[in-house]
Design a protein around this motif. Structure first.
Motif, PDB file in Angstrom:
ATOM      1  N   ILE A  41      -9.253   1.670  10.931  1.00  0.00           N
ATOM      2  CA  ILE A  41      -8.736   2.239   9.681  1.00  0.00           C
ATOM      3  C   ILE A  41      -7.716   3.333   9.986  1.00  0.00           C
ATOM      4  N   ARG A  42      -7.997   4.185  10.955  1.00  0.00           N
ATOM      5  CA  ARG A  42      -7.016   5.211  11.309  1.00  0.00           C
ATOM      6  C   ARG A  42      -5.716   4.579  11.787  1.00  0.00           C
ATOM      7  N   ARG A  43      -5.830   3.493  12.557  1.00  0.00           N
ATOM      8  CA  ARG A  43      -4.624   2.805  13.039  1.00  0.00           C
ATOM      9  C   ARG A  43      -3.830   2.210  11.883  1.00  0.00           C
ATOM     10  N   LEU A  44      -4.526   1.556  10.943  1.00  0.00           N
ATOM     11  CA  LEU A  44      -3.833   0.927   9.823  1.00  0.00           C
ATOM     12  C   LEU A  44      -3.175   1.965   8.912  1.00  0.00           C
ATOM     13  N   ILE A  45      -3.796   3.118   8.763  1.00  0.00           N
ATOM     14  CA  ILE A  45      -3.167   4.178   7.976  1.00  0.00           C
ATOM     15  C   ILE A  45      -1.816   4.563   8.592  1.00  0.00           C
ATOM     16  N   CYS A  46      -1.750   4.559   9.917  1.00  0.00           N
ATOM     17  CA  CYS A  46      -0.498   4.916  10.602  1.00  0.00           C
ATOM     18  C   CYS A  46       0.625   3.919  10.337  1.00  0.00           C
ATOM     19  N   THR A  47       0.299   2.707   9.916  1.00  0.00           N
ATOM     20  CA  THR A  47       1.329   1.693   9.669  1.00  0.00           C
ATOM     21  C   THR A  47       1.921   1.812   8.264  1.00  0.00           C
ATOM     22  N   VAL A  48       1.334   2.635   7.417  1.00  0.00           N
ATOM     23  CA  VAL A  48       1.831   2.775   6.040  1.00  0.00           C
ATOM     24  C   VAL A  48       3.094   3.632   6.041  1.00  0.00           C
ATOM     25  N   PRO A  56       3.648  11.558   5.770  1.00  0.00           N
ATOM     26  CA  PRO A  56       4.283  12.677   6.480  1.00  0.00           C
ATOM     27  C   PRO A  56       4.097  12.544   7.989  1.00  0.00           C
ATOM     28  N   THR A  57       5.133  12.852   8.728  1.00  0.00           N
ATOM     29  CA  THR A  57       5.084  12.723  10.187  1.00  0.00           C
ATOM     30  C   THR A  57       3.940  13.522  10.817  1.00  0.00           C
ATOM     31  N   PRO A  58       3.692  14.768  10.398  1.00  0.00           N
ATOM     32  CA  PRO A  58       2.559  15.506  11.002  1.00  0.00           C
ATOM     33  C   PRO A  58       1.217  14.807  10.783  1.00  0.00           C
ATOM     34  N   ARG A  59       1.036  14.201   9.610  1.00  0.00           N
ATOM     35  CA  ARG A  59      -0.216  13.481   9.333  1.00  0.00           C
ATOM     36  C   ARG A  59      -0.367  12.301  10.297  1.00  0.00           C
ATOM     37  N   VAL A  60       0.727  11.542  10.462  1.00  0.00           N
ATOM     38  CA  VAL A  60       0.674  10.391  11.370  1.00  0.00           C
ATOM     39  C   VAL A  60       0.428  10.852  12.804  1.00  0.00           C
ATOM     40  N   ALA A  61       1.105  11.919  13.227  1.00  0.00           N
ATOM     41  CA  ALA A  61       0.937  12.420  14.596  1.00  0.00           C
ATOM     42  C   ALA A  61      -0.507  12.823  14.861  1.00  0.00           C
ATOM     43  N   CYS A  76       0.848  -1.202   0.000  1.00  0.00           N
ATOM     44  CA  CYS A  76       0.000   0.000   0.000  1.00  0.00           C
ATOM     45  C   CYS A  76       0.880   1.247   0.000  1.00  0.00           C
ATOM     46  N   ALA A  77       0.659   2.131  -0.948  1.00  0.00           N
ATOM     47  CA  ALA A  77       1.489   3.328  -1.105  1.00  0.00           C
ATOM     48  C   ALA A  77       0.952   4.476  -0.250  1.00  0.00           C
ATOM     49  N   PRO A  78       1.829   5.408   0.140  1.00  0.00           N
ATOM     50  CA  PRO A  78       1.386   6.554   0.950  1.00  0.00           C
ATOM     51  C   PRO A  78       0.278   7.372   0.298  1.00  0.00           C
ATOM     52  N   ASP A  79       0.341   7.525  -1.041  1.00  0.00           N
ATOM     53  CA  ASP A  79      -0.691   8.347  -1.681  1.00  0.00           C
ATOM     54  C   ASP A  79      -2.064   7.686  -1.587  1.00  0.00           C
ATOM     55  N   MET A  80      -2.104   6.342  -1.627  1.00  0.00           N
ATOM     56  CA  MET A  80      -3.370   5.630  -1.454  1.00  0.00           C
ATOM     57  C   MET A  80      -3.890   5.818  -0.026  1.00  0.00           C
ATOM     58  N   ALA A  81      -2.976   5.743   0.940  1.00  0.00           N
ATOM     59  CA  ALA A  81      -3.372   5.944   2.339  1.00  0.00           C
ATOM     60  C   ALA A  81      -3.909   7.357   2.546  1.00  0.00           C
ATOM     61  N   GLU A  82      -3.299   8.324   1.874  1.00  0.00           N
ATOM     62  CA  GLU A  82      -3.767   9.718   1.986  1.00  0.00           C
ATOM     63  C   GLU A  82      -5.183   9.865   1.431  1.00  0.00           C
ATOM     64  N   ILE A  83      -5.456   9.157   0.326  1.00  0.00           N
ATOM     65  CA  ILE A  83      -6.800   9.217  -0.261  1.00  0.00           C
ATOM     66  C   ILE A  83      -7.827   8.660   0.721  1.00  0.00           C
ATOM     67  N   LEU A  84      -7.486   7.535   1.352  1.00  0.00           N
ATOM     68  CA  LEU A  84      -8.397   6.944   2.330  1.00  0.00           C
ATOM     69  C   LEU A  84      -8.561   7.867   3.538  1.00  0.00           C
ATOM     70  N   ALA A  85      -7.475   8.520   3.931  1.00  0.00           N
ATOM     71  CA  ALA A  85      -7.531   9.416   5.093  1.00  0.00           C
ATOM     72  C   ALA A  85      -8.391  10.643   4.825  1.00  0.00           C
TER      73      ALA A  85
END
Length: 228
Positions: free
Chosen positions: A41-48, A52-57, A21-30
């Motif tokens: 889903i929010r937790r799984l996005i954090c594993t990608v 960007p660190t601010p997004r994960v934080a 799973c690529a970061p850009d796909m995770a961003e679309i889901l987010a």
């Protein structure tokens, strides 16, 4: 894009669990507000990796304690994100209910053992003793670096997993916060060599040393004489 916006939770989870799973796909889901209502889903996005660190934080800050624990223990989680989840979990620890702290203790990993003991709640520490991840070295470390609640000492001697461990009994005997009757009980299963080492150890409390000497004399005067 429309198809991605119409994804249900199960489809989003399948995408996020894919190791590619690529970061850009995770961003679309987010960006999908409906999907972001799911803790999982929010937790799984954090594993990608690569987000960007601010997004994960920002996402980590929204997770409840159990999701934070799962994130910290997921082998897919990047090390920096794992530390972020642990830090957030420790910040939440004082605000958790007793039941939540007990549940955390039963599932926790090594980075959380010390802070859980530091809560000073006997029920929390007793629950930690039931944690399958806990090792003998971890228990000894808790005695060496903390002052556990008094009820914990007797709980260990009643625990069929930990009571027979000689290293733990020695740690209990050496810990100055161990109630004397329990420390003396911890000596009962120790061998002559272990008792002699305790008798010579300057860190052993005087009352415990007296008990060691009584045991040595009871088991043979020559053993006691080698210590004196």
């Amino acid at each position: 894009m429309a198809q991605r916006e119409n994804l249900d939770d199960a489809q989003a989870i399948e995408i996020l669990r894919n190791p590619h799973c690529a970061p850009d796909m995770a961003e679309i889901l987010a960006a999908n507000r409906r999907l972001m209502g799911s803790d999982r889903i929010r937790r799984l996005i954090c594993t990608v990796r690569g987000l960007p660190t601010p997004r994960v934080a920002d996402l980590v800050a929204t997770l409840p304690w159990l999701a934070l624990l799962q994130l910290a223990q997921d082998p897919k989680t990047p090390p920096m994100v794992r530390r972020m989840a642990e830090k957030r979990l420790l910040l939440k620890l004082p605000k958790l209910t007793l039941g939540e702290r007990i549940g955390l203790a039963r599932r926790a990993h090594r980075a959380l053992y010390g802070p859980l003991v530091a809560t000073g709640d006997p029920q929390v520490v007793v629950s930690l003793l039931e944690n399958p991840k806990l090792t003998e070295a971890d228990v000894v470390g808790l005695f060496n670096h903390n002052e556990p609640p008094q009820a914990v000492f007797s709980a260990i001697l009643r625990n069929p997993r930990w009571a027979p461990r000689r290293g733990i009994r020695i740690a209990m005997a050496r810990n100055r916060s161990t109630p004397l009757p329990i420390a003396l009980s911890a000596l009962a299963e120790l061998g002559p060599g272990e008792l002699q080492r305790l008798a010579k150890d300057p860190g052993v409390p005087p009352g415990v040393r007296d008990g060691v000497m009584r045991l040595l004399r009871k088991r043979g005067n020559t053993l006691a004489e080698t210590v004196l």
